[in-house]
Design a protein around this motif. Sequence first.
Motif, PDB file in Angstrom:
ATOM      1  N   LEU A 222      48.433  15.323  94.803  1.00 46.86           N
ATOM      2  CA  LEU A 222      47.966  15.010  93.457  1.00 46.86           C
ATOM      3  C   LEU A 222      46.986  16.071  92.963  1.00 46.86           C
ATOM      4  O   LEU A 222      47.010  16.466  91.793  1.00 46.86           O
ATOM      5  CB  LEU A 222      47.298  13.632  93.441  1.00 46.86           C
ATOM      6  N   GLN A 223      46.133  16.535  93.875  1.00 43.93           N
ATOM      7  CA  GLN A 223      45.186  17.581  93.518  1.00 43.93           C
ATOM      8  C   GLN A 223      45.925  18.849  93.106  1.00 43.93           C
ATOM      9  O   GLN A 223      45.562  19.515  92.131  1.00 43.93           O
ATOM     10  CB  GLN A 223      44.256  17.861  94.709  1.00 43.93           C
ATOM     11  N   GLU A 224      46.994  19.165  93.831  1.00 40.07           N
ATOM     12  CA  GLU A 224      47.781  20.348  93.493  1.00 40.07           C
ATOM     13  C   GLU A 224      48.472  20.173  92.137  1.00 40.07           C
ATOM     14  O   GLU A 224      48.441  21.069  91.292  1.00 40.07           O
ATOM     15  CB  GLU A 224      48.833  20.596  94.581  1.00 40.07           C
ATOM     16  N   LEU A 225      49.078  19.004  91.924  1.00 42.02           N
ATOM     17  CA  LEU A 225      49.786  18.758  90.668  1.00 42.02           C
ATOM     18  C   LEU A 225      48.841  18.685  89.471  1.00 42.02           C
ATOM     19  O   LEU A 225      49.257  18.906  88.333  1.00 42.02           O
ATOM     20  CB  LEU A 225      50.591  17.458  90.776  1.00 42.02           C
ATOM     21  N   THR A 227      46.858  20.756  88.668  1.00 42.22           N
ATOM     22  CA  THR A 227      46.703  22.115  88.133  1.00 42.22           C
ATOM     23  C   THR A 227      47.967  22.574  87.416  1.00 42.22           C
ATOM     24  O   THR A 227      48.063  23.725  87.005  1.00 42.22           O
ATOM     25  CB  THR A 227      46.402  23.108  89.273  1.00 42.22           C
ATOM     26  N   SER A 228      48.950  21.681  87.266  1.00 38.48           N
ATOM     27  CA  SER A 228      50.228  22.046  86.651  1.00 38.48           C
ATOM     28  C   SER A 228      50.048  22.538  85.221  1.00 38.48           C
ATOM     29  O   SER A 228      49.161  22.085  84.488  1.00 38.48           O
ATOM     30  CB  SER A 228      51.175  20.836  86.659  1.00 38.48           C
ATOM     31  N   SER A 229      50.912  23.464  84.820  1.00 41.02           N
ATOM     32  CA  SER A 229      50.892  23.948  83.439  1.00 41.02           C
ATOM     33  C   SER A 229      51.516  22.923  82.495  1.00 41.02           C
ATOM     34  O   SER A 229      51.374  23.036  81.273  1.00 41.02           O
ATOM     35  CB  SER A 229      51.656  25.276  83.336  1.00 41.02           C
ATOM     36  N   TYR A 230      52.215  21.931  83.064  1.00 43.04           N
ATOM     37  CA  TYR A 230      52.787  20.854  82.247  1.00 43.04           C
ATOM     38  C   TYR A 230      51.748  19.747  82.130  1.00 43.04           C
ATOM     39  O   TYR A 230      51.418  19.065  83.105  1.00 43.04           O
ATOM     40  CB  TYR A 230      54.074  20.328  82.887  1.00 43.04           C
ATOM     41  N   LEU A 231      51.223  19.571  80.932  1.00 40.83           N
ATOM     42  CA  LEU A 231      50.075  18.692  80.743  1.00 40.83           C
ATOM     43  C   LEU A 231      50.378  17.236  81.092  1.00 40.83           C
ATOM     44  O   LEU A 231      49.501  16.518  81.571  1.00 40.83           O
ATOM     45  CB  LEU A 231      49.581  18.788  79.299  1.00 40.83           C
ATOM     46  N   ILE A 232      51.615  16.777  80.874  1.00 38.99           N
ATOM     47  CA  ILE A 232      51.921  15.388  81.207  1.00 38.99           C
ATOM     48  C   ILE A 232      51.861  15.180  82.717  1.00 38.99           C
ATOM     49  O   ILE A 232      51.392  14.151  83.194  1.00 38.99           O
ATOM     50  CB  ILE A 232      53.311  14.980  80.646  1.00 38.99           C
ATOM     51  N   VAL A 233      52.307  16.184  83.491  1.00 34.10           N
ATOM     52  CA  VAL A 233      52.214  16.107  84.946  1.00 34.10           C
ATOM     53  C   VAL A 233      50.748  16.140  85.368  1.00 34.10           C
ATOM     54  O   VAL A 233      50.308  15.371  86.224  1.00 34.10           O
ATOM     55  CB  VAL A 233      52.992  17.266  85.611  1.00 34.10           C
ATOM     56  N   ARG A 234      49.997  17.037  84.754  1.00 31.67           N
ATOM     57  CA  ARG A 234      48.573  17.159  85.081  1.00 31.67           C
ATOM     58  C   ARG A 234      47.832  15.864  84.777  1.00 31.67           C
ATOM     59  O   ARG A 234      47.027  15.390  85.580  1.00 31.67           O
ATOM     60  CB  ARG A 234      47.961  18.311  84.284  1.00 31.67           C
ATOM     61  N   ALA A 235      48.101  15.284  83.614  1.00 29.77           N
ATOM     62  CA  ALA A 235      47.407  14.056  83.220  1.00 29.77           C
ATOM     63  C   ALA A 235      47.727  12.901  84.167  1.00 29.77           C
ATOM     64  O   ALA A 235      46.839  12.159  84.585  1.00 29.77           O
ATOM     65  CB  ALA A 235      47.780  13.689  81.786  1.00 29.77           C
ATOM     66  N   LYS A 236      49.016  12.760  84.510  1.00 28.25           N
ATOM     67  CA  LYS A 236      49.400  11.687  85.427  1.00 28.25           C
ATOM     68  C   LYS A 236      48.705  11.855  86.779  1.00 28.25           C
ATOM     69  O   LYS A 236      48.207  10.900  87.371  1.00 28.25           O
ATOM     70  CB  LYS A 236      50.917  11.687  85.625  1.00 28.25           C
ATOM     71  N   ALA A 237      48.693  13.093  87.279  1.00 31.04           N
ATOM     72  CA  ALA A 237      48.070  13.358  88.578  1.00 31.04           C
ATOM     73  C   ALA A 237      46.578  13.025  88.539  1.00 31.04           C
ATOM     74  O   ALA A 237      46.038  12.420  89.479  1.00 31.04           O
ATOM     75  CB  ALA A 237      48.279  14.815  88.975  1.00 31.04           C
ATOM     76  N   PHE A 238      45.895  13.421  87.459  1.00 31.07           N
ATOM     77  CA  PHE A 238      44.468  13.132  87.332  1.00 31.07           C
ATOM     78  C   PHE A 238      44.199  11.630  87.301  1.00 31.07           C
ATOM     79  O   PHE A 238      43.272  11.132  87.936  1.00 31.07           O
ATOM     80  CB  PHE A 238      43.903  13.767  86.054  1.00 31.07           C
ATOM     81  N   ILE A 240      46.055   9.146  88.504  1.00 29.29           N
ATOM     82  CA  ILE A 240      46.272   8.532  89.819  1.00 29.29           C
ATOM     83  C   ILE A 240      45.135   8.898  90.763  1.00 29.29           C
ATOM     84  O   ILE A 240      44.665   8.062  91.541  1.00 29.29           O
ATOM     85  CB  ILE A 240      47.630   8.968  90.405  1.00 29.29           C
ATOM     86  N   LEU A 241      44.674  10.137  90.709  1.00 30.62           N
ATOM     87  CA  LEU A 241      43.520  10.535  91.517  1.00 30.62           C
ATOM     88  C   LEU A 241      42.320   9.646  91.232  1.00 30.62           C
ATOM     89  O   LEU A 241      41.575   9.270  92.136  1.00 30.62           O
ATOM     90  CB  LEU A 241      43.148  11.997  91.231  1.00 30.62           C
ATOM     91  N   ALA A 242      42.152   9.302  89.954  1.00 27.53           N
ATOM     92  CA  ALA A 242      41.016   8.472  89.575  1.00 27.53           C
ATOM     93  C   ALA A 242      41.088   7.099  90.227  1.00 27.53           C
ATOM     94  O   ALA A 242      40.065   6.510  90.585  1.00 27.53           O
ATOM     95  CB  ALA A 242      40.972   8.319  88.052  1.00 27.53           C
ATOM     96  N   TYR A 243      42.301   6.574  90.396  1.00 30.38           N
ATOM     97  CA  TYR A 243      42.469   5.272  91.042  1.00 30.38           C
ATOM     98  C   TYR A 243      42.327   5.371  92.563  1.00 30.38           C
ATOM     99  O   TYR A 243      41.876   4.445  93.217  1.00 30.38           O
ATOM    100  CB  TYR A 243      43.849   4.697  90.725  1.00 30.38           C
ATOM    101  N   LEU A 253      37.786  14.275  90.510  1.00 25.16           N
ATOM    102  CA  LEU A 253      37.906  13.527  89.272  1.00 25.16           C
ATOM    103  C   LEU A 253      37.301  14.272  88.089  1.00 25.16           C
ATOM    104  O   LEU A 253      37.286  13.775  86.985  1.00 25.16           O
ATOM    105  CB  LEU A 253      37.218  12.166  89.408  1.00 25.16           C
ATOM    106  N   GLN A 254      36.785  15.461  88.319  1.00 25.74           N
ATOM    107  CA  GLN A 254      36.212  16.243  87.231  1.00 25.74           C
ATOM    108  C   GLN A 254      37.336  17.021  86.551  1.00 25.74           C
ATOM    109  O   GLN A 254      37.751  18.081  86.993  1.00 25.74           O
ATOM    110  CB  GLN A 254      35.129  17.186  87.757  1.00 25.74           C
TER     111      GLN A 254
END
Length: 658
Positions: A222-225, A227-238, A240-243, A253-254
Amino acid sequence: MGTVMSSQKKGWKVRGVDQIDMPAELEKTAPDRGKTDLEEDLASEAKEAKEKLERWIQETSENMEYLQSSDDYATEECFKIYDNLRKASTLKPKSNRVLLADHLLSLGFVEIFPRMWNDLNSYQMYIDEPVPKAKQALTNLKRMLGSYWNFTDCSDKVCTEFGKLKCLDLLIEGLKDPELSVDRLNDDGKRYVVKGILGILHNCCRRKFKNRARCYGAIDNLQELSTSSYLIVRAKAFIILAYVAKKSEVEKLQTNDACMKFMLKMIEEALTYKNHVTKKYGFSACETLQGLNQLAINDENKKLIVELDGLTLIGKMLAEKCTDEEKETAAAAIWQLAFVDENKEKIRQDQQIIKSLMFLKNSENAAIRDACTGALWEIYDTKVPLGVHNDKSERSLSSSTISINSESPHIMISYQWDSQQRMIEVRDLLQKAGFNVWMDIDKMAGDILGAMAQAVERSALVLVCMTQKYFESHNGRTEATYAYKLKKPIIPLQLEEGYEGEGWLGALVGTLLYYKMYSNEVIPESFPALIKEIGDRGKMPKKVSVRQNGIEPQKSMITTSPPPRPEAPVLPAKSYSKGSMSSVISKWSKEQVAVWLESNNIHRLHSTLNNLNGEQLVQMRKQLARAPEFFHKNLKEELKLGFISILSLTAALDKLAI
């Protein structure tokens, strides 16, 4: 309604059903429409919705029968099945979609997931030029993930089963495939698989707290994803990390400006649609804001949201046209943001938000009312100044709805709802040791924060019950920080093995010695040391007679538990298996069951319940586990219990370790 498509496999016929859209909401603007016409149209819509649900139940039953009999899921016939299930997962209204999900669960919808997943992933789907069979496998996998993605979005039961049956483990393992790494997502197919996996993980973590720990193994991916250039992937990963993230990963979480801006933009776009769901990404405004609330557990993100003008968007979700869930989520978000001092003044300056909070704190919806009151509490540091409300004098939000008979200070227990049973046991032990204890166990409607404020103010010390849920709880943080501001002595209790606090909670308890109270085995060892630490603080003078833990409710606004009776059923201070605990409870007398009913605030549901003995209570619990639908039907038809009463009773029964 649809076509019948022949399958060459095992003689099955696979039905294809066109996507069903429910009728648009009836327009109510025509001045010449009579009430009878409206009622007839609404009845017609309800009938049509029921018929569509029945057709989908029939279609999906045949679909599941086909899948259960199959041993090859990379076929065109299976694709038609997956496509049909995906269409079924968009059924409207949502209530019918939930019913359809329940039906699919009874047919093994989640149990079959590992078999299909493993079969489809046995092909080399992600190479540049896959063979036709592998290409079909990828196409099928995408469509299959789409249906599970949608059903986990609407059904708690599906999310629960995904965790229990270790389907989440398969998804997490799938993310570790090198071909799905963040630098290889230029391919649409691979990117959709990642989005589907993240969508299911997100839904399962969002809807069921226990699934968060199960997803901990995905942290690195999730941490790796993120950093994705695709914002929807990045947002989803962030999100889930928050949970999922623990104390050691809190820095993950920053988020950065781009990700936070994108999520705020999704909320803005969602609010432009009638149903408040983004057309492009499929995220609702409420769902996205819930994710932001999780990210905002990190104080730096609280600041970032306000800096990016997130308050304006959140304020729009307090509007009259928004749903109760959206209003509650928005108020909770503002409450969360107000925990950072530099945000308070910015929130105060937004008069529209303040007016909305003041208006909604009188809502008939208790969750909205409490969230708005909590937000105002933090924004104004417990007091609303002149000019904000209509009163002529300054009003404190801590105006109490309870009175305390005993003039002696008490011990206050600050806990999160899931820890209630454990803390009732601790409370009873403290009372037997001669202490005056305050514990809000009913959470009834009323000035909840006012009750809490007086309880803190009149306390000799506060027991803070540390759990992950307490850390994430707005009420928990408000109670604990208020006690800290008043310089009340704080003693932390460990209610989760190994949990030592994090973030604001870790800072608040600091290096204080905590006492283990997370199991029946450790309580006897820790309790004597806790008593020694408390000393004479909160001791009950012999001349004082305490009624209802020293608290007498006024006008049924807030109630507290009665003092423990000698015959009250108390969980023994040692570990019991489910079978042995069942034996203990079965020996309870009617009086002991009555005490249990009262402690769970369900003693007024029906007179029949007050005549139960322990053996009958055990049988009720077993009946609930074996045939929940039959059990609920009988409660409704035989005892005439309403939906909320049934929820209260089943929730209490679920707590019995039988």
